[in-house]
Design an enzyme around this catalytic site. Structure first.
Site, PDB file in Angstrom:
ATOM      1  N   THR A 131      -0.159  -1.446  -0.463  1.00  0.00           N
ATOM      2  CA  THR A 131      -0.612  -2.017   0.800  1.00  0.00           C
ATOM      3  C   THR A 131      -1.675  -3.074   0.569  1.00  0.00           C
ATOM      4  OG1 THR A 131      -1.810  -1.492   2.850  1.00  0.00           O
ATOM      5  CG2 THR A 131      -2.272  -0.116   0.962  1.00  0.00           C
ATOM      6  N   ASP A 132      -1.809  -3.990   1.538  1.00  0.00           N
ATOM      7  CA  ASP A 132      -2.875  -4.985   1.457  1.00  0.00           C
ATOM      8  C   ASP A 132      -4.248  -4.371   1.722  1.00  0.00           C
ATOM      9  OD1 ASP A 132      -2.544  -4.508   4.176  1.00  0.00           O
ATOM     10  OD2 ASP A 132      -2.294  -6.603   4.744  1.00  0.00           O
ATOM     11  N   GLU A 133      -4.280  -3.135   2.243  1.00  0.00           N
ATOM     12  CA  GLU A 133      -5.563  -2.518   2.570  1.00  0.00           C
ATOM     13  C   GLU A 133      -6.411  -2.210   1.338  1.00  0.00           C
ATOM     14  OE1 GLU A 133      -5.772   0.345   5.717  1.00  0.00           O
ATOM     15  OE2 GLU A 133      -3.793  -0.205   6.477  1.00  0.00           O
ATOM     16  N   TYR A 166      -7.293   6.379   3.038  1.00  0.00           N
ATOM     17  CA  TYR A 166      -5.927   5.930   2.780  1.00  0.00           C
ATOM     18  C   TYR A 166      -5.902   4.806   1.754  1.00  0.00           C
ATOM     19  CZ  TYR A 166      -1.769   3.049   3.384  1.00  0.00           C
ATOM     20  OH  TYR A 166      -0.648   2.271   3.142  1.00  0.00           O
ATOM     21  N   LYS A 170      -4.360   4.673  -2.182  1.00  0.00           N
ATOM     22  CA  LYS A 170      -3.358   3.709  -2.632  1.00  0.00           C
ATOM     23  C   LYS A 170      -3.901   2.863  -3.782  1.00  0.00           C
ATOM     24  CE  LYS A 170       0.221   3.058  -1.300  1.00  0.00           C
ATOM     25  NZ  LYS A 170       1.530   3.621  -1.719  1.00  0.00           N
TER      26      LYS A 170
END
Length: 360
Positions: A131-133, A166, A170
């Site tokens: 993810t970009d997060e 989260y 990741k």
């Protein structure tokens, strides 16, 4: 025949990837591995469940012994790893589950693959979807105030700076994947994508949640003032990118996948409201009064924006839909498939698993 293991294939993005690979590559055996947690729904794949090149296996990626059995049983050549806990709000309430699934589950798969392939890397590939997060947050506006959004973008070399349980989980899994290449020589690829939307998304996520709430006349909760900016990617475009990268991406590389569609949350919500009302035959502005501002989420990043130019330059991929087109298709799908949405929100969809697998 190539034997491809796709993890999380009963979920939102995973089901689109499974369907694409089953339809496009009849010469492959596609093994869909899913634990069938609350977000897994085999009804997403009813159109392909009887295909001769498709197999479903219910298992937990954290079960290392079972993963080793699967790699041997199906002689797995390639892995497309999508299985993950992915909802930020849930990670804030229960970070342990996210660490277990996203970190230890990924490590379990990596170790099972390493032991099965045993240094014979030719023709093998472990592709991890992230993810970009993991990159943290970008500035919301340009320093000179000349544009509504900032002029910085996440690139493949952006330093990791996760802000939620989260994204931290990741980020850790990404590092493990790269470490298995650097330490053992495993042929790995990592991609980081922006927010996905489209059919079959579990209605805890913003777009299907708001479509469903408008249908039912329920409030549309907006964090803060709705000023946070996200880049949106239509899920079928993401599936096409995964296909291209799996087959032609360079080993040990990272590719960012974005939609070049930045929207403030409040502007996005107004588009959803207007589109649902129009397609439902409601007067313009009918559902606007449902918008309700609530306390902001802890650690809510201001802006995400992906630079996908490396993917476009090296592999020729770019998104096929702009957001206005994609949201029109998405809203139409949910309104045309109200039974699917109602079965999720009522819990009716779980009866299928109770009959086949004894429940969740």
């Amino acid at each position: 025949m190539k034997n491809i293991l796709i993890t999380g294939g009963a979920g939102f993005i995973g089901s689109h990837v499974v369907r694409l690979f089953v339809n496009e590559y009849p010469e492959y055996r596609i093994v869909n591995l899913d634990k069938l947690t609350y977000a897994g729904n085999l009804a997403n794949l009813k159109d392909i469940e009887d295909r001769p090149n498709y197999t479903f296996v219910r298992a937990d990626i954290c079960d290392y012994d079972r993963m080793c059995e699967l790699f041997a049983e199906y002689d797995i050549d390639g892995v497309i790893h999508l299985a993950a806990e992915s909802h930020v709000d849930r990670s804030i309430k229960d970070p342990f589950t996210f660490a277990r699934t996203n970190v230890m589950g990924t490590l379990s798969l990596l170790q099972a693959a390493k032991n099965r392939w045993n240094g014979e890397w030719e023709g093998k590939r472990f592709y991890h979807i992230s993810t970009d997060e993991v990159y943290g947050a970008l500035e919301l506006t340009r320093p000179d105030g000349a544009a509504p959004y900032g002029d910085e973008f996440f690139t493949e070399t952006t330093k990791y700076d996760p802000h939620s349980p989260y994204s931290a989980s990741k980020a850790s899994s990404d590092h493990f994947v790269r470490a298995f290449h650097d330490t053992y020589g495993m042929p790995t690829i990592v991609t980081n994508c922006s927010n996905n939307y489209g059919p079959y998304q579990f209605p805890e996520k913003l777009i299907p949640l708001f479509i469903n709430n408008i249908r039912r006349g329920k409030p549309l909760p907006v964090y803060g003032r709705g000023e946070n900016v996200r880049d949106w990617l239509y899920v079928e475009d993401h599936a096409r990118a995964i296909d291209v990268i799996f087959h032609r991406g360079r080993i040990a590389e990272t590719y960012n996948i974005g939609g070049f569609n930045e929207w403030k949350n409040i502007d996005l919500i107004k588009v959803i409201v207007k589109t649902v009302d129009r397609l439902s035959g409601n007067p313009e502005g009918h559902s606007a009064g449902l918008i309700t501002y609530v306390a902001d989420r802890a650690g809510h990043d201001a802006r995400y924006a992906i630079d996908s130019n490396k993917l476009k330059r090296e592999l020729g991929w770019e998104p096929s839909l702009q957001f206005e087109e994609g949201i029109e298709k998405t809203v139409r799908w949910y309104l045309d498939n109200e039974e699917w949405m109602d079965s999720i929100t009522s819990g009716e969809y779980e009866k299928y698993y109770t009959e086949m697998y004894g429940g969740r």
